[in-house]
Design a protein around this motif. Structure first.
Motif, PDB file in Angstrom:
ATOM      1  N   LEU A  10       0.806  -1.226   0.030  1.00 41.06           N
ATOM      2  CA  LEU A  10       0.159  -0.029  -0.021  1.00 41.06           C
ATOM      3  C   LEU A  10       1.004   1.317  -0.074  1.00 41.06           C
ATOM      4  O   LEU A  10       0.820   2.132  -0.747  1.00 41.06           O
ATOM      5  CB  LEU A  10      -1.000  -0.064   1.095  1.00 41.06           C
ATOM      6  N   TRP A  14       1.158   4.026  -3.213  1.00 37.05           N
ATOM      7  CA  TRP A  14       0.806   5.419  -2.741  1.00 37.05           C
ATOM      8  C   TRP A  14       1.835   6.246  -2.931  1.00 37.05           C
ATOM      9  O   TRP A  14       1.797   7.218  -3.592  1.00 37.05           O
ATOM     10  CB  TRP A  14       0.287   5.545  -1.519  1.00 37.05           C
ATOM     11  N   LEU A 144      -4.736   3.888  -8.314  1.00 39.25           N
ATOM     12  CA  LEU A 144      -5.701   4.090  -7.025  1.00 39.25           C
ATOM     13  C   LEU A 144      -6.786   3.077  -7.129  1.00 39.25           C
ATOM     14  O   LEU A 144      -7.056   2.264  -6.322  1.00 39.25           O
ATOM     15  CB  LEU A 144      -6.231   5.450  -7.395  1.00 39.25           C
ATOM     16  N   LEU A 148      -4.159  -0.181  -5.443  1.00 38.33           N
ATOM     17  CA  LEU A 148      -4.347   0.065  -4.119  1.00 38.33           C
ATOM     18  C   LEU A 148      -5.495  -0.369  -3.701  1.00 38.33           C
ATOM     19  O   LEU A 148      -5.776  -0.819  -2.515  1.00 38.33           O
ATOM     20  CB  LEU A 148      -4.144   1.720  -3.856  1.00 38.33           C
ATOM     21  N   GLN A 165      -9.615   3.824   0.017  1.00 38.31           N
ATOM     22  CA  GLN A 165      -9.218   4.287  -1.268  1.00 38.31           C
ATOM     23  C   GLN A 165      -9.656   5.437  -1.769  1.00 38.31           C
ATOM     24  O   GLN A 165      -8.451   6.215  -2.207  1.00 38.31           O
ATOM     25  CB  GLN A 165      -9.725   3.219  -2.541  1.00 38.31           C
ATOM     26  N   LEU A 168      -7.175   7.911   0.187  1.00 34.43           N
ATOM     27  CA  LEU A 168      -5.789   7.974  -0.410  1.00 34.43           C
ATOM     28  C   LEU A 168      -5.726   8.469  -1.386  1.00 34.43           C
ATOM     29  O   LEU A 168      -4.485   9.411  -1.678  1.00 34.43           O
ATOM     30  CB  LEU A 168      -5.439   6.348  -0.585  1.00 34.43           C
ATOM     31  N   ALA A 171      -5.287  12.212  -0.431  1.00 34.28           N
ATOM     32  CA  ALA A 171      -4.098  12.140   0.286  1.00 34.28           C
ATOM     33  C   ALA A 171      -2.759  12.328  -0.849  1.00 34.28           C
ATOM     34  O   ALA A 171      -1.857  13.107  -0.487  1.00 34.28           O
ATOM     35  CB  ALA A 171      -3.608  10.801   1.055  1.00 34.28           C
TER      36      ALA A 171
END
Length: 293
Positions: A10, A14, A144, A148, A165, A168, A171
Motif C-alpha cells: 500500500l 501510494w 488508485l 491500491l 481508497q 488515499l 492524500a
C-alpha cells in the motif's frame, strides 16, 4: 513481517503515485525553463514521465499483490483485451453531462450560443486526450482504483476499502501539492475544502464504476471523458483550449456545477442502482437454488 506485506504494498503504491506526479510536474517545469518549451511540449514531457515511472512500477507491484492474495486472473482488469469497456465509461460520462445540459437549457439556466466546427478544436482535443490519458487517467486509475484498492480489499470489506481508497486519493493530491510548494513550484491544485470534497466524491464515483463493471478501463474512460468535457466544453478558457461550444450561463460557474454534479452524482447513483440490482439478482439465484435443493 509477512502479515505486513499488504501495508508495505500500500505504501509502495501510494508513494509511487505521489513521486510520479511530483517528478512529472518538476521535470516539466525544469524543461520549460531550460529549453523554453511551449505549454503543450511541457505537458508532453509530464505525461511521458508520469506514465514512464508509474505504470511499470504499478504492474510490478501488481504481481506481488497476486502472490499475496493467491488470486491471479487469466485476464487482469487492466488488460488491453478488456479495452472495449473504455467506451462504457466515456458514453456514461457523455450521457450524464448531456442530460445535465438539457435540463439547464429547458430551465433557461444555460443558453448555447454557438457550436464550433470540428476543424477549430478536433486536433487539439485529440492531442489533449493522449496527454491526459498518459498523465492522469491511465496511471492514476491503474494505481488508485486498481492496485491500491485490491490491496485494501485483501484486508478489509468492500465498502471500507472503497472509503479508504478514496481517502488515499485525496492524500495523493494533497501530498503532491505540498511537495510542489516545498520546492517553490506553484501547486497544480488549490487545497481547499470545496476541492477536497469534490475529489472525494469523484474518487467515490470512479471506484463504484469499477465495482459494478469489474473493469479498470471503464473508470479510465469515465475519468478521461470528464477531463475533456471540462477542458473543451465547460471552462476551456482556463486551459487555453478551443471551445466546442460557446454558451451563456445565468450565473457564473453554473455550467461547471451542473456538469460536474451530473457526472459525479449521476455516476454514483447509476453505479449504486446497478450494484443493488446485481445483488438482488444474486440473492434471488441463491434463494432459487436453495428451494430446489
Amino acid at each position: 513481517m509477512k502479515g505486513m506485506k499488504w501495508l508495505l504494498l500500500l505504501l509502495a503504491g501510494w508513494s509511487t503515485l505521489v513521486g510520479g506526479l511530483f517528478l512529472a510536474t518538476l521535470t516539466g517545469n525544469v524543461a520549460e525553463q531550460w529549453f523554453g518549451l511551449a505549454r503543450n511540449s511541457r505537458l508532453w514531457v509530464q505525461a511521458v514521465v508520469m506514465s514512464g515511472l508509474v505504470v511499470p512500477i504499478m504492474l510490478y507491484l501488481y504481481q506481488h499483490v497476486y502472490r499475496m492474495t493467491g488470486l491471479k486472473p487469466k485476464t487482469p482488469e487492466y488488460s488491453w483485451k478488456k479495452l472495449t469497456h473504455f467506451i462504457t465509461g466515456v458514453l456514461l460520462a457523455l450521457a450524464l453531462v448531456s442530460f445535465g445540459f438539457i435540463i439547464a437549457r429547458t430551465q433557461g439556466w444555460i443558453v448555447i450560443e454557438e457550436w464550433h466546427a470540428p476543424d477549430q478544436w478536433l486536433a487539439a482535443l485529440f492531442v489533449n486526450i493522449v496527454i491526459a490519458f498518459l498523465y492522469e487517467a491511465f496511471p492514476e486509475e491503474l494505481g488508485l482504483r486498481g492496485m491500491l484498492y485490491d490491496v485494501l480489499r485483501h484486508r478489509f470489506s468492500t465498502w471500507l476499502s472503497l472509503i479508504l481508497q478514496t481517502l488515499l486519493f485525496v492524500a495523493v493530491t494533497t501530498a503532491v501539492a505540498l511537495l510542489q510548494a516545498l520546492v517553490g513550484l506553484t501547486p497544480g491544485v488549490s487545497i481547499a475544502v470545496p476541492y477536497i470534497l469534490f475529489i472525494l466524491c469523484f474518487g467515490l464515483c470512479l471506484q463504484l464504476l469499477r465495482l459494478w463493471t469489474r473493469n479498470l478501463w471503464t473508470t479510465i474512460g469515465f475519468h478521461l471523458a470528464y477531463l475533456e468535457i471540462t477542458r473543451f466544453v465547460i471552462v476551456p478558457h482556463q486551459y487555453g483550449a478551443p471551445p466546442i461550444i460557446t454558451y451563456h450561463e445565468s450565473e457564473p460557474g453554473l455550467a461547471w456545477l451542473i456538469s460536474a454534479g451530473m457526472i459525479i452524482v449521476g455516476g454514483v447513483i447509476v453505479s449504486l442502482i446497478i450494484l443493488g440490482a446485481k445483488r438482488f439478482m444474486r440473492r434471488r439465484e441463491v434463494m432459487r437454488s436453495d428451494s430446489l435443493s
